[in-house]
Write a protein that holds these residues in place. Structure first.
Motif, PDB file in Angstrom:
ATOM      1  N   VAL A  95      -6.211   4.912   4.996  1.00  0.00           N
ATOM      2  CA  VAL A  95      -5.531   5.646   6.810  1.00  0.00           C
ATOM      3  C   VAL A  95      -5.283   3.666   6.846  1.00  0.00           C
ATOM      4  O   VAL A  95      -4.688   3.002   7.568  1.00  0.00           O
ATOM      5  CB  VAL A  95      -6.374   6.429   7.600  1.00  0.00           C
ATOM      6  CG1 VAL A  95      -5.763   5.944   8.808  1.00  0.00           C
ATOM      7  CG2 VAL A  95      -5.764   7.555   7.263  1.00  0.00           C
ATOM      8  N   VAL A  96      -6.875   2.844   6.967  1.00  0.00           N
ATOM      9  CA  VAL A  96      -6.607   1.618   7.381  1.00  0.00           C
ATOM     10  C   VAL A  96      -5.948   0.523   6.759  1.00  0.00           C
ATOM     11  O   VAL A  96      -5.343  -0.216   7.708  1.00  0.00           O
ATOM     12  CB  VAL A  96      -8.298   1.176   7.613  1.00  0.00           C
ATOM     13  CG1 VAL A  96      -8.510  -0.301   8.103  1.00  0.00           C
ATOM     14  CG2 VAL A  96      -9.510   1.786   8.076  1.00  0.00           C
ATOM     15  N   ILE A  97      -5.901   0.608   5.284  1.00  0.00           N
ATOM     16  CA  ILE A  97      -5.877  -0.446   4.568  1.00  0.00           C
ATOM     17  C   ILE A  97      -3.951  -0.153   4.767  1.00  0.00           C
ATOM     18  O   ILE A  97      -3.162  -0.989   5.623  1.00  0.00           O
ATOM     19  CB  ILE A  97      -6.290  -0.681   3.348  1.00  0.00           C
ATOM     20  CG1 ILE A  97      -7.598  -1.315   3.770  1.00  0.00           C
ATOM     21  CG2 ILE A  97      -5.759  -1.688   2.801  1.00  0.00           C
ATOM     22  CD1 ILE A  97      -7.761  -2.150   4.528  1.00  0.00           C
ATOM     23  N   ARG A  98      -3.634   1.208   3.765  1.00  0.00           N
ATOM     24  CA  ARG A  98      -1.996   0.776   3.776  1.00  0.00           C
ATOM     25  C   ARG A  98      -1.045   1.137   5.154  1.00  0.00           C
ATOM     26  O   ARG A  98      -0.443   0.887   4.660  1.00  0.00           O
ATOM     27  CB  ARG A  98      -2.268   2.449   2.591  1.00  0.00           C
ATOM     28  CG  ARG A  98      -0.645   2.815   2.527  1.00  0.00           C
ATOM     29  CD  ARG A  98      -0.427   3.700   1.575  1.00  0.00           C
ATOM     30  NE  ARG A  98       0.781   4.104   0.856  1.00  0.00           N
ATOM     31  CZ  ARG A  98       0.795   4.835  -0.095  1.00  0.00           C
ATOM     32  NH1 ARG A  98      -0.135   5.378  -0.651  1.00  0.00           N
ATOM     33  NH2 ARG A  98       2.116   5.181  -0.487  1.00  0.00           N
ATOM     34  N   HIS A  99      -1.547   1.974   5.734  1.00  0.00           N
ATOM     35  CA  HIS A  99      -1.316   2.467   6.878  1.00  0.00           C
ATOM     36  C   HIS A  99      -1.404   1.515   8.288  1.00  0.00           C
ATOM     37  O   HIS A  99      -0.118   0.615   8.769  1.00  0.00           O
ATOM     38  CB  HIS A  99      -1.327   4.044   7.617  1.00  0.00           C
ATOM     39  CG  HIS A  99      -0.625   5.135   6.877  1.00  0.00           C
ATOM     40  ND1 HIS A  99       0.594   5.557   6.176  1.00  0.00           N
ATOM     41  CD2 HIS A  99      -1.110   5.391   5.273  1.00  0.00           C
ATOM     42  CE1 HIS A  99       0.225   6.044   5.683  1.00  0.00           C
ATOM     43  NE2 HIS A  99      -0.661   6.102   5.594  1.00  0.00           N
ATOM     44  N   ALA A 100      -2.680   1.322   8.790  1.00  0.00           N
ATOM     45  CA  ALA A 100      -2.424   0.075  10.068  1.00  0.00           C
ATOM     46  C   ALA A 100      -2.535  -0.950   9.293  1.00  0.00           C
ATOM     47  O   ALA A 100      -1.563  -1.608  10.149  1.00  0.00           O
ATOM     48  CB  ALA A 100      -4.165   0.883  10.457  1.00  0.00           C
ATOM     49  N   PHE A 101      -3.428  -1.397   8.728  1.00  0.00           N
ATOM     50  CA  PHE A 101      -3.236  -2.823   8.830  1.00  0.00           C
ATOM     51  C   PHE A 101      -1.826  -3.780   7.882  1.00  0.00           C
ATOM     52  O   PHE A 101      -1.461  -4.189   8.268  1.00  0.00           O
ATOM     53  CB  PHE A 101      -4.406  -3.121   7.177  1.00  0.00           C
ATOM     54  CG  PHE A 101      -4.142  -4.564   6.948  1.00  0.00           C
ATOM     55  CD1 PHE A 101      -4.572  -5.726   7.790  1.00  0.00           C
ATOM     56  CD2 PHE A 101      -3.826  -5.366   5.254  1.00  0.00           C
ATOM     57  CE1 PHE A 101      -4.839  -6.898   7.562  1.00  0.00           C
ATOM     58  CE2 PHE A 101      -3.928  -6.621   4.835  1.00  0.00           C
ATOM     59  CZ  PHE A 101      -4.570  -7.120   6.108  1.00  0.00           C
ATOM     60  N   LYS A 102      -0.881  -2.806   7.291  1.00  0.00           N
ATOM     61  CA  LYS A 102       0.558  -2.326   6.950  1.00  0.00           C
ATOM     62  C   LYS A 102       0.877  -3.049   8.051  1.00  0.00           C
ATOM     63  O   LYS A 102       2.115  -4.305   7.832  1.00  0.00           O
ATOM     64  CB  LYS A 102       1.095  -1.717   6.014  1.00  0.00           C
ATOM     65  CG  LYS A 102       2.177  -2.581   5.206  1.00  0.00           C
ATOM     66  CD  LYS A 102       2.443  -1.295   4.778  1.00  0.00           C
ATOM     67  CE  LYS A 102       4.313  -1.854   4.203  1.00  0.00           C
ATOM     68  NZ  LYS A 102       4.964  -0.547   3.384  1.00  0.00           N
ATOM     69  N   ASN A 103       1.019  -2.121   8.941  1.00  0.00           N
ATOM     70  CA  ASN A 103       1.489  -2.126  10.484  1.00  0.00           C
ATOM     71  C   ASN A 103       1.148  -3.835  10.896  1.00  0.00           C
ATOM     72  O   ASN A 103       1.954  -4.066  11.789  1.00  0.00           O
ATOM     73  CB  ASN A 103       1.932  -1.219  11.148  1.00  0.00           C
ATOM     74  CG  ASN A 103       2.624   0.688  10.314  1.00  0.00           C
ATOM     75  OD1 ASN A 103       3.751   0.512  10.479  1.00  0.00           O
ATOM     76  ND2 ASN A 103       2.237   0.961   9.684  1.00  0.00           N
ATOM     77  N   ALA A 104      -0.168  -3.454  11.218  1.00  0.00           N
ATOM     78  CA  ALA A 104      -0.436  -4.996  12.068  1.00  0.00           C
ATOM     79  C   ALA A 104      -0.416  -6.391  11.458  1.00  0.00           C
ATOM     80  O   ALA A 104      -0.868  -7.545  11.121  1.00  0.00           O
ATOM     81  CB  ALA A 104      -1.856  -4.159  12.091  1.00  0.00           C
ATOM     82  N   LEU A 105       0.409  -6.174  10.033  1.00  0.00           N
ATOM     83  CA  LEU A 105       0.424  -7.414   9.485  1.00  0.00           C
ATOM     84  C   LEU A 105       1.001  -8.823   9.913  1.00  0.00           C
ATOM     85  O   LEU A 105       1.011  -9.981   8.846  1.00  0.00           O
ATOM     86  CB  LEU A 105       1.044  -7.112   8.409  1.00  0.00           C
ATOM     87  CG  LEU A 105       0.428  -7.897   6.036  1.00  0.00           C
ATOM     88  CD1 LEU A 105      -0.819  -8.953   7.065  1.00  0.00           C
ATOM     89  CD2 LEU A 105       1.045  -7.655   5.357  1.00  0.00           C
ATOM     90  N   ILE A 106       2.495  -8.523  10.126  1.00  0.00           N
ATOM     91  CA  ILE A 106       4.040  -8.848  11.566  1.00  0.00           C
ATOM     92  C   ILE A 106       2.594 -10.284  12.112  1.00  0.00           C
ATOM     93  O   ILE A 106       2.583 -11.777  11.498  1.00  0.00           O
ATOM     94  CB  ILE A 106       4.531  -8.731  11.914  1.00  0.00           C
ATOM     95  CG1 ILE A 106       5.837  -8.083  10.419  1.00  0.00           C
ATOM     96  CG2 ILE A 106       5.140  -9.477  12.690  1.00  0.00           C
ATOM     97  CD1 ILE A 106       6.649  -7.510  10.429  1.00  0.00           C
ATOM     98  N   PRO A 107       1.761  -9.982  13.126  1.00  0.00           N
ATOM     99  CA  PRO A 107       1.182 -11.150  13.615  1.00  0.00           C
ATOM    100  C   PRO A 107      -0.078 -11.706  12.758  1.00  0.00           C
ATOM    101  O   PRO A 107      -0.385 -12.951  13.066  1.00  0.00           O
ATOM    102  CB  PRO A 107       0.614 -10.253  15.155  1.00  0.00           C
ATOM    103  CG  PRO A 107       1.084  -8.679  14.432  1.00  0.00           C
ATOM    104  CD  PRO A 107       1.736  -8.890  13.891  1.00  0.00           C
ATOM    105  N   ILE A 108       0.089 -11.216  12.080  1.00  0.00           N
ATOM    106  CA  ILE A 108      -1.589 -12.033  11.145  1.00  0.00           C
ATOM    107  C   ILE A 108      -0.891 -12.762  10.427  1.00  0.00           C
ATOM    108  O   ILE A 108      -1.147 -13.710  10.453  1.00  0.00           O
ATOM    109  CB  ILE A 108      -2.102 -10.657   9.976  1.00  0.00           C
ATOM    110  CG1 ILE A 108      -3.579  -9.556  11.160  1.00  0.00           C
ATOM    111  CG2 ILE A 108      -3.091 -11.341   9.649  1.00  0.00           C
ATOM    112  CD1 ILE A 108      -3.939  -8.204  10.460  1.00  0.00           C
ATOM    113  N   LEU A 109       0.153 -12.505  10.026  1.00  0.00           N
ATOM    114  CA  LEU A 109       1.793 -13.316   9.055  1.00  0.00           C
ATOM    115  C   LEU A 109       1.101 -14.759   9.730  1.00  0.00           C
ATOM    116  O   LEU A 109       1.355 -15.565   9.265  1.00  0.00           O
ATOM    117  CB  LEU A 109       2.373 -13.095   8.301  1.00  0.00           C
ATOM    118  CG  LEU A 109       1.914 -12.033   7.355  1.00  0.00           C
ATOM    119  CD1 LEU A 109       3.623 -11.464   6.546  1.00  0.00           C
ATOM    120  CD2 LEU A 109       1.399 -12.678   5.924  1.00  0.00           C
ATOM    121  N   THR A 110       2.173 -13.669  10.710  1.00  0.00           N
ATOM    122  CA  THR A 110       2.263 -15.227  11.922  1.00  0.00           C
ATOM    123  C   THR A 110       0.644 -16.651  12.229  1.00  0.00           C
ATOM    124  O   THR A 110       1.261 -17.775  11.834  1.00  0.00           O
ATOM    125  CB  THR A 110       2.633 -14.599  13.150  1.00  0.00           C
ATOM    126  OG1 THR A 110       3.553 -14.277  13.397  1.00  0.00           O
ATOM    127  CG2 THR A 110       3.264 -16.160  13.735  1.00  0.00           C
TER     128      THR A 110
END
Length: 313
Positions: A226-241
């Motif tokens: 839940v945390v890695i595949r769903h939450a982290f994936k959707n939170a990745l765009i600002p983190i990549l920025t």
């Protein structure tokens, strides 16, 4: 998607055109005469004037700028005044230490920041979260050069585990060169990890309370998934920025760290060029740094298209 890419490329061209203009003007208005510095204090005015003519520094600013832009279009960054070699050759000779220093620093920052940020958001309000937030604030306030000096004193001078300065001799192996980069990379990486940690935590907090996360849990999925595949994936765009911005900042931030550790990279070259008023080298280095900054941001934009299909539309 093609329209998005073309739009980004046009933006890159406009930004680089502005950078070329600004860098040229700033370097020219800086106090100091490179011709006088090259000839020394005993040189006559006639000798200084003759050298200025030879270097092309006596013409109008507009004329100098026109010749400079024409050279850039042809791939010519000019000739170094003090090194007596093409600027591209001088930059290429110093590119390897800066590249690996930036790469290792970014890896260290990401390895520290991503797990800490994810766990801090998952255990929000816990002792771990408070400690991580406090340490991130502390790391953000520590100058990288000061941390580098502390690391050098402990791990190089007292313990003797790493080299204090340099990048190894001409025939040094990659392992020897890596030994020289460990301390400066750790100094830059620890300081840079603070910003990534805070953005990771904030981005994860935004998505952990969303409906799809609760739905995933209700389906019986493991917390790790839940945390890695769903939450982290959707939170990745600002983190990549913020990771992309950090990578670009590390390239420019290596100037001070390379000077402290005596790493013969582009940053060290820029400091020497500034002290000598070597205009072509200063301009070339700043343009390369700005170009890398723009390319990193373009690469991050392209990653958006791969990670989140909604960006394509």
């Amino acid at each position: 998607m093609l329209r998005t890419i073309l739009h980004r490329l046009l933006g890159m061209i406009i930004v680089m055109a502005l950078v070329v203009t600004i860098v040229f003007i700033i370097v020219r208005v800086t106090p100091g005469d490179p011709a006088a510095m090259m000839l020394g204090p005993d040189a006559s005015e006639a000798d200084i004037a003759a050298l200025r003519t030879k270097l092309g520094l006596d013409g109008p600013i507009i004329t100098q700028f026109a010749y400079y832009v024409l050279g850039l279009v042809q791939g010519d960054f000019g000739q170094s005044i003090f090194l007596n070699q093409p600027v591209t050759q001088a930059l290429a000779a110093r590119a390897e230490p800066t590249f690996f220093l930036t790469l290792f620093s970014l890896l260290i920052a990401s390895i520290i920041a991503l797990p800490v940020g994810i766990l801090s958001a998952y255990w929000r309000g816990s002792l771990f979260d408070q400690a991580a937030t406090t340490l991130a604030m502390f790391a953000a306030s520590v100058p990288s050069f000061w941390l580098g000096l502390v690391l050098m004193q402990i791990f190089a001078v007292k313990l003797g585990w790493f080299d204090t300065s340099g990048y190894g001799g001409p025939g040094a192996s990659f392992g020897e060169r890596l030994n020289h980069l460990v301390l400066p990379a750790v100094a830059l990486g620890v300081v840079s990890s603070a910003l990534i940690t805070r953005f990771t935590r904030a981005s994860m907090l935004d998505v952990l309370s969303d409906d799809y996360v609760r739905t995933a849990r209700s389906k019986g999925m493991s917390e790790w998934r839940v945390v890695i595949r769903h939450a982290f994936k959707n939170a990745l765009i600002p983190i990549l920025t913020v990771i992309g911005l950090t990578a670009a900042l590390l390239i420019s931030g290596a100037v001070v760290t390379e000077t402290v550790f005596g790493v013969p990279g582009i940053g060290n070259l820029v400091v020497s060029a500034v002290l000598r008023r070597d205009y072509p080298v200063i301009q070339g280095a700043l343009l390369v740094i700005a170009g890398l900054y723009v390319l990193v941001n373009f690469g991050i934009d392209m990653l958006y298209l791969l990670i989140d299909p909604r960006v394509r539309y």
